[in-house]
Scaffold this motif. Structure first.
Motif, short mmCIF file in Angstrom:
data_model
loop_
_atom_site.label_atom_id
_atom_site.label_comp_id
_atom_site.label_asym_id
_atom_site.label_seq_id
_atom_site.Cartn_x
_atom_site.Cartn_y
_atom_site.Cartn_z
N ARG B 227 -5.73 -0.67 2.36
CA ARG B 227 -4.68 -0.13 1.50
C ARG B 227 -3.47 0.31 2.31
O ARG B 227 -2.34 0.27 1.81
CB ARG B 227 -5.26 1.04 0.70
N THR B 230 -1.18 -2.65 2.60
CA THR B 230 -0.46 -2.92 1.35
C THR B 230 0.64 -1.88 1.15
O THR B 230 1.77 -2.22 0.81
CB THR B 230 -1.45 -2.86 0.16
N GLY B 231 0.29 -0.61 1.38
CA GLY B 231 1.25 0.46 1.18
C GLY B 231 2.47 0.34 2.09
O GLY B 231 3.57 0.74 1.72
N ASN B 232 2.26 -0.23 3.29
CA ASN B 232 3.38 -0.43 4.22
C ASN B 232 4.15 -1.71 3.94
O ASN B 232 5.11 -2.01 4.65
CB ASN B 232 2.86 -0.46 5.66
N GLY B 233 3.69 -2.47 2.96
CA GLY B 233 4.38 -3.71 2.62
C GLY B 233 4.08 -4.84 3.58
O GLY B 233 4.77 -5.86 3.58
N HIS B 237 -0.66 -7.04 -2.50
CA HIS B 237 -1.82 -6.32 -3.02
C HIS B 237 -3.01 -7.25 -3.28
O HIS B 237 -4.15 -6.82 -3.21
CB HIS B 237 -1.43 -5.58 -4.31
N GLN B 240 -5.71 -7.08 -0.76
CA GLN B 240 -6.33 -5.78 -0.46
C GLN B 240 -7.80 -5.74 -0.81
O GLN B 240 -8.20 -6.03 -1.94
CB GLN B 240 -5.58 -4.67 -1.20
N THR B 244 -9.65 -0.16 -5.23
CA THR B 244 -8.54 -0.47 -6.13
C THR B 244 -7.94 -1.84 -5.82
O THR B 244 -6.93 -2.21 -6.40
CB THR B 244 -7.44 0.61 -6.03
N GLY B 245 -8.57 -2.57 -4.91
CA GLY B 245 -8.14 -3.95 -4.66
C GLY B 245 -9.25 -4.88 -5.12
O GLY B 245 -9.74 -4.77 -6.24
N GLY B 260 -11.95 2.72 7.94
CA GLY B 260 -13.14 2.73 7.09
C GLY B 260 -13.20 3.88 6.11
O GLY B 260 -14.25 4.48 5.91
N ALA B 261 -12.06 4.19 5.46
CA ALA B 261 -12.06 5.19 4.39
C ALA B 261 -12.97 4.69 3.26
O ALA B 261 -13.17 3.48 3.10
CB ALA B 261 -10.64 5.41 3.87
N THR B 262 -13.49 5.63 2.48
CA THR B 262 -14.43 5.25 1.42
C THR B 262 -13.82 4.21 0.49
O THR B 262 -14.50 3.29 0.05
CB THR B 262 -14.82 6.47 0.57
N TRP B 265 -14.30 1.00 2.21
CA TRP B 265 -15.70 0.68 2.47
C TRP B 265 -16.40 0.10 1.22
O TRP B 265 -17.14 -0.87 1.31
CB TRP B 265 -16.44 1.92 3.00
#
Lengths: 254, 325
Positions: B227, B230-233, B237, B240, B244-245, B260-262, B265
């Motif tokens: 993410r 994606t957030g940095n462009g 998306h 991703q 949420t991807g 490795g944020a949840t 993951w």
């Protein structure tokens, strides 16, 4: 166009979601808070719609006074008005949350311009019940599309696109309407410095409501069992490349 | 009697099995198309209620939910179960809102009695929520990972009665309805690839993905991202991987420069083998992976590309042009 965006204050979980000793809740002592990814896109979309078509963006959050932090973040992104909804309970069930928002919208629009569009995230980032937007829209008699990945004003209504199963569905909906949107709808901006300063000083309106509790009650939370074996470190830096390619070879993908 | 919602001709086995563990009598609800009573009978469904109305020719969430709410008011089932799909969840949420009933979504187990005791999957499976559902009619969506109780052999194959149900609907019930339908074109490469080479914050720029593209090309795989990217462009998306991807289950997932944020993951945890490349030996992705390389992806990946090319040239001679890109 008068747009209302509903956001939720949720723990900003990192690599693990810590729980309180009694398992009743997420242990937030060492976590920050944020608004969910879907809702960030909802705020961005609302700000863009109003920039293109005129009007105002109102941002609303149900919960304790600390929710002001998330409402102000949305204001810093470009929303015009912030509303805190005090429902008198810490983590209401989805029926109570929807009841609180429905009552708050009725209070906000009493004697004022009604909202043309209500935006929600497709589901909250923590509980993920997938129903609050639909319940609010039903309570207010508005049509709603969920899972929206593209949205545009078309004539006197909206044209919305979403993915469902292995296909894409396009909806046309007359205004006033509601939509529950999903990340990927747009790329949300980072708040500008002037935006942050404006948001910090903005006055937030508080609306007190008393929603009826619903029939779904959380008893406790727990971590799922993790039965993955311990990691095998293949090496350090470029020197590890042959070992990695050996593994890929064994897995049959080279 | 307990109702199950049938989206397509085929019933969802998990949903039917769970339904039979909660109520000895299971009936089905189907919209429009032939509900396939023989298939349903095999799952122990003794009757199917076929909802028919000219306003429901195109999918309309509100109209579908209103029709279900009317059928529930007539039949008074003990509960209604649907698969936790886009349509299944949406139809039950609309029916719940209209009937004034609670709804528990993404359940992985349900135990009968009053109230029902259930376990919900939260955040794509990062947390489990134990909850109680108390209502005259209990509405539940069943997650794909649900633990299906052994329900015993189905009833004798054969009889599944078909009943027509014509709800009372008005045009206001179908203000939101599908006006166009198309095949999905975006993101299918990522969802079905057997190898995914994915990059996060450690890639550092959009240009930095060139080496991931090259490696993915050599392995016949797709490029994914976190993410942060994606957030940095840096990536669209549709690339991703995450809650949420896109949630993927490739044979091999190569996570490069991803902490490795949840949220990430849960999108890749169903991969058969996970290999992490990260400068931080304490990164969560390293701890959870099957294999790890501690190092900068900008050094490790070019070395891997060179190694694969070298091995292939030994095996198949110097001509490797078809393997590019």
């Amino acid at each position: 166009m008068e747009v209302l965006v509903c956001v939720k204050r949720v723990p900003a979980a990192g690599a693990r979601v810590p729980l309180t000793g009694d398992g009743r809740d997420i242990d937030t002592r060492h976590l920050g808070f944020t608004i969910g990814p879907h809702e960030e896109c909802a705020v961005e979309e609302a700000v863009r719609l109003v920039a293109a078509h005129g009007g105002r963006v109102t941002v609303l959050a149900v919960g304790p006074a600390e929710c002001a932090e998330q409402v102000r973040y949305a204001l810093a992104m470009g929303a015009d008005r912030g509303v805190l909804v005090d429902a008198g309970r810490s983590d209401p069930d989805p029926e109570a949350t929807a009841g609180a928002i429905t009552q708050a919208v009725r209070t906000l629009t009493g004697g004022e311009e009604p909202f043309d569009l209500l935006l929600f995230g497709d589901c909250s980032a923590d509980a993920g019940h997938h129903q609050v937007g639909i319940r609010v829209a039903t309570g207010l008699g508005l049509p709603i599309v969920s899972g929206v990945k593209a949205l545009e004003v078309a004539g006197d209504g909206l044209r919305m696109r979403r993915e469902a199963g292995d296909g894409v569905e396009v909806y046309r909906v007359p205004l006033p309407a509601a939509a529950a949107v999903r990340e990927g709808l747009n790329l949300p901006r980072y708040p500008s410095l002037p935006g942050r300063l404006r948001a910090r000083k903005a006055e937030l309106r508080t609306v007190a409501v008393e929603p009826e509790p619903g029939g779904l009650r959380t008893v406790r939370l727990r971590q799922p069992a993790d039965d993955r074996a311990a990691v095998v470190v293949l090496g350090h830096g470029a020197a590890a490349a042959p070992a990695v390619v050996d593994v890929l070879d064994e897995l049959g993908v080279v | 009697m307990l109702l199950t919602v049938v989206e397509d001709r085929e019933p969802t086995p998990e949903v039917c099995a769970l339904a039979r563990s909660l109520d000895p009598v299971v009936e089905a609800v189907a919209y429009g198309a032939d509900p396939g009573p023989r298939e349903l009978a095999r799952w122990g469904v003794t009757a199917v209620h076929r909802i028919r109305h000219e306003l429901l020719d195109a999918y309309a969430p509100e109209g579908y939910g209103e029709a279900l709410a009317q059928l529930v008011a007539r039949l008074r089932p003990s509960g209604v179960l649907a698969a936790a799909t886009e349509h299944g969840t949406e139809i039950l949420a609309h029916a719940a809102a209209r009937a004034g009933l609670p709804l528990a979504t993404d359940c992985v187990s349900v135990t009968g009695g009053d109230p029902w005791r259930l376990v919900r999957s939260r955040g794509g499976g990062m947390l489990l929520e134990e909850a109680e559902l108390a209502a005259p009619v209990k509405l539940v969506t069943v997650a794909p990972a649900a633990a299906v109780p052994a329900a015993g052999p189905p009833h004798a194959v054969g009889e599944c009665a078909v009943a027509e149900f014509v709800p009372e609907l008005e045009p206001r019930h179908v203000r939101a309805r599908v006006v166009e339908r198309a095949a999905r074109t975006e993101g299918t490469g990522l969802a079905t690839a057997s190898v995914v080479v994915s990059g996060g914050r450690g890639v550092g720029s959009a240009e930095g993905y060139a080496v991931l593209e090259e490696l993915a090309g050599l392995l016949g795989g797709a490029v994914g991202c976190s993410r942060v990217a994606t957030g940095n462009g840096w990536r669209p998306h549709r690339d991703q991987v995450g809650l949420t991807g896109t949630r993927i289950a490739p044979e091999v997932y190569l996570a490069c420069g991803i902490s490795g944020a949840t949220q990430h993951w849960v999108g890749c945890m169903d991969a058969r083998t996970i290999i992490a490349v990260n400068t931080d030996p304490d990164a969560a992705m390293v701890a959870r992976a099957d294999y790890a390389v501690i190092g900068d992806l900008h050094e490790v990946l070019p070395a891997m590309v060179a190694e694969i090319r070298a091995r292939r040239s030994v095996h198949s001679g110097p001509v490797v042009s078809e393997e590019r890109g």
